[in-house]
Design an enzyme around this catalytic site. Structure first.
Site, PDB file in Angstrom:
ATOM      1  N   ASP A  18       0.826  -1.219   0.000  1.00 13.31           N
ATOM      2  CA  ASP A  18       0.000   0.000   0.000  1.00 13.31           C
ATOM      3  C   ASP A  18       0.858   1.266   0.000  1.00 13.31           C
ATOM      4  OD1 ASP A  18      -2.290   1.510   0.050  1.00 13.31           O
ATOM      5  OD2 ASP A  18      -2.614   1.307   2.206  1.00 13.31           O
ATOM      6  N   SER A  63      -7.270  -6.030  -5.397  1.00 11.01           N
ATOM      7  CA  SER A  63      -8.425  -6.577  -4.687  1.00 11.01           C
ATOM      8  C   SER A  63      -9.660  -6.574  -5.587  1.00 11.01           C
ATOM      9  CB  SER A  63      -8.706  -5.753  -3.427  1.00 11.01           C
ATOM     10  OG  SER A  63      -9.305  -4.528  -3.788  1.00 11.01           O
ATOM     11  N   THR A  64     -10.676  -7.312  -5.157  1.00 15.69           N
ATOM     12  CA  THR A  64     -11.933  -7.347  -5.920  1.00 15.69           C
ATOM     13  C   THR A  64     -12.551  -5.944  -5.973  1.00 15.69           C
ATOM     14  OG1 THR A  64     -12.905  -8.163  -3.851  1.00 15.69           O
ATOM     15  CG2 THR A  64     -12.564  -9.774  -5.567  1.00 15.69           C
ATOM     16  N   ASN A  66     -10.672  -3.161  -6.219  1.00 20.75           N
ATOM     17  CA  ASN A  66      -9.811  -2.256  -6.989  1.00 20.75           C
ATOM     18  C   ASN A  66     -10.309  -1.989  -8.410  1.00 20.75           C
ATOM     19  OD1 ASN A  66      -6.719  -3.365  -5.413  1.00 20.75           O
ATOM     20  ND2 ASN A  66      -7.951  -1.554  -4.975  1.00 20.75           N
ATOM     21  N   ARG A  69     -11.388   1.591  -9.441  1.00 27.05           N
ATOM     22  CA  ARG A  69     -10.436   2.669  -9.747  1.00 27.05           C
ATOM     23  C   ARG A  69     -10.575   3.078 -11.215  1.00 27.05           C
ATOM     24  NH1 ARG A  69      -5.161   2.197  -6.043  1.00 27.05           N
ATOM     25  NH2 ARG A  69      -6.273   1.617  -4.154  1.00 27.05           N
ATOM     26  N   ARG A 195      -5.426  -1.364   8.777  1.00 29.82           N
ATOM     27  CA  ARG A 195      -6.552  -2.270   8.532  1.00 29.82           C
ATOM     28  C   ARG A 195      -6.137  -3.388   7.582  1.00 29.82           C
ATOM     29  NH1 ARG A 195      -7.901   2.739   6.354  1.00 29.82           N
ATOM     30  NH2 ARG A 195      -7.471   2.764   4.119  1.00 29.82           N
ATOM     31  N   SER A 197      -8.274  -4.700   5.059  1.00 28.61           N
ATOM     32  CA  SER A 197      -8.835  -4.497   3.712  1.00 28.61           C
ATOM     33  C   SER A 197      -9.133  -5.787   2.948  1.00 28.61           C
ATOM     34  CB  SER A 197      -7.891  -3.612   2.882  1.00 28.61           C
ATOM     35  OG  SER A 197      -7.717  -2.370   3.485  1.00 28.61           O
TER      36      SER A 197
HETATM   37  C1  FPP Z   1      -2.249   0.072  -3.150  1.00 33.33           C
HETATM   38  O1  FPP Z   1      -1.674   1.361  -3.149  1.00 33.33           O
HETATM   39  C2  FPP Z   1      -1.697  -0.661  -4.253  1.00 33.33           C
HETATM   40  C3  FPP Z   1      -2.425  -1.266  -5.213  1.00 33.33           C
HETATM   41  C4  FPP Z   1      -3.902  -1.281  -5.247  1.00 33.33           C
HETATM   42  C5  FPP Z   1      -1.755  -1.960  -6.320  1.00 33.33           C
HETATM   43  C6  FPP Z   1      -0.528  -2.722  -5.937  1.00 33.33           C
HETATM   44  C7  FPP Z   1       0.178  -3.037  -7.170  1.00 33.33           C
HETATM   45  C8  FPP Z   1       1.507  -3.075  -7.318  1.00 33.33           C
HETATM   46  C9  FPP Z   1       2.475  -2.943  -6.215  1.00 33.33           C
HETATM   47  C10 FPP Z   1       2.098  -3.259  -8.654  1.00 33.33           C
HETATM   48  C11 FPP Z   1       1.543  -4.436  -9.336  1.00 33.33           C
HETATM   49  C12 FPP Z   1       2.460  -5.540  -9.282  1.00 33.33           C
HETATM   50  C13 FPP Z   1       2.150  -6.704  -9.809  1.00 33.33           C
HETATM   51  C14 FPP Z   1       3.190  -7.704  -9.953  1.00 33.33           C
HETATM   52  C15 FPP Z   1       0.776  -7.002 -10.257  1.00 33.33           C
HETATM   53  P1  FPP Z   1      -2.611   2.600  -3.420  1.00 33.33           P
HETATM   54  O2  FPP Z   1      -2.661   2.835  -4.881  1.00 33.33           O
HETATM   55  O3  FPP Z   1      -3.952   2.370  -2.791  1.00 33.33           O
HETATM   56  O4  FPP Z   1      -1.843   3.732  -2.706  1.00 33.33           O
HETATM   57  P2  FPP Z   1      -2.479   4.998  -1.992  1.00 33.33           P
HETATM   58  O5  FPP Z   1      -3.248   4.470  -0.806  1.00 33.33           O
HETATM   59  O6  FPP Z   1      -1.279   5.768  -1.590  1.00 33.33           O
HETATM   60  O7  FPP Z   1      -3.341   5.686  -2.987  1.00 33.33           O
END
Ligand code: FPP
Length: 241
Positions: A18, A63-64, A66, A69, A195, A197
């Site tokens: 995250d 996640s399901t 996500n 977005r 959390r 999530s």
């Molecule tokens: C959460 O951070 C991150 C995600 C929902 C995506 C995680 C994905 C990667 C690390 C890259 C993908 C890698 C592979 C191999 C599939 P956020 O975007 O919610 O961060 P924020 O809370 O700061 O907005």
């Protein structure tokens, strides 16, 4: 080669990746750049954890929820996933030699056919590997996982394949995406959020948690060491005394 830095290691480590969006925002970059950097951190930490001797590691990638977005962000994450799969296939012999088994946790039916074929291919080709289980949770939701397990068990009970009276913790766990793997001993969440999530909802009943303010793209081997040295000192009771 295990570095044997710690007296106790989690058998299964879960990581919620995250803070990618905030990392990018702080630098005036698009959120997708945060995910790109986050995917580099994923590779680095996965390799480091493997070298330490952690046998099961689960990264929460998508996640399901996500899917809600913006389309550009979802498609950027899927492109990073595609690159990871392509790399895993390019390095298949090397990964097999290292004994790395890849698993994808989540509902594959929601993933594009092209990616699904690559996922099935690497899972199948690494299924005999047993040194390290690298799990990537993608289109994963803990509640969805529990519901699909309950549905499968209900169908088996209706067909007479199982007796409902025999359903217990062990049988239920065998119907989760993590079937055959231990529950996570330690779950790490960076980025200051406290959390779960919808991550490993069933399996985390007795997990230890470790939180950090570091944003995932900045998460380093030293941060993992901090989490592991804290874990080493925890007294786990599993409901006992
Ligand atoms: C959460 O951070 C991150 C995600 C929902 C995506 C995680 C994905 C990667 C690390 C890259 C993908 C890698 C592979 C191999 C599939 P956020 O975007 O919610 O961060 P924020 O809370 O700061 O907005």
């Amino acid at each position: 080669m295990s570095e044997r830095k710690f007296s106790v290691l989690p058998e299964h480590l879960g990581i919620i990746m995250d803070g990618n969006g905030r990392w990018a925002k702080l630098r005036g970059l698009p959120r997708t750049e945060g995910h790109k950097q986050g995917s580099e951190t994923f590779r680095k930490i996965g390799e480091y954890a493997g070298n330490l001797g952690i046998r099961h590691i689960t990264f929460y990638a998508f996640s399901t929820e996500n899917w809600n977005r913006p389309e550009t962000e979802v498609s950027a994450i899927m492109t990073l996933f595609d690159s990871f799969l392509t790399e895993a296939i390019d390095r298949l012999d090397e990964n097999i030699e290292k004994g790395i088994r890849l698993h994808f946790l989540g509902d594959k039916s929601g993933i594009s056919q092209e990616l699904k074929e690559l996922m099935d291919f690497v899972e199948d080709r690494t299924k005999h590997c047993n040194k390290m289980h690298l799990n990537l949770a993608i289109n994963y939701g803990g509640r969805q996982e529990i519901i699909q397990a309950a549905k499968t068990l209900a169908i088996k009970a209706r067909n007479g394949t199982i007796d409902p009276a025999d359903i217990n913790d062990e049988m239920f766990a065998q119907h989760l995406y993590t079937a055959g793997q231990p529950d996570p001993d330690l779950i790490i969440r960076p980025s200051g959020e406290l959390r779960l999530s919808n991550f490993l909802t069933y399996q985390s009943a007795y997990s230890e948690f470790w939180f950090s303010d570091v944003l995932w793209p900045d998460f380093s081997e030293q941060d993992l060491d901090l989490a592991l040295s804290d874990f080493e000192k925890r007294h786990r009771r599993f409901g006992g005394i």
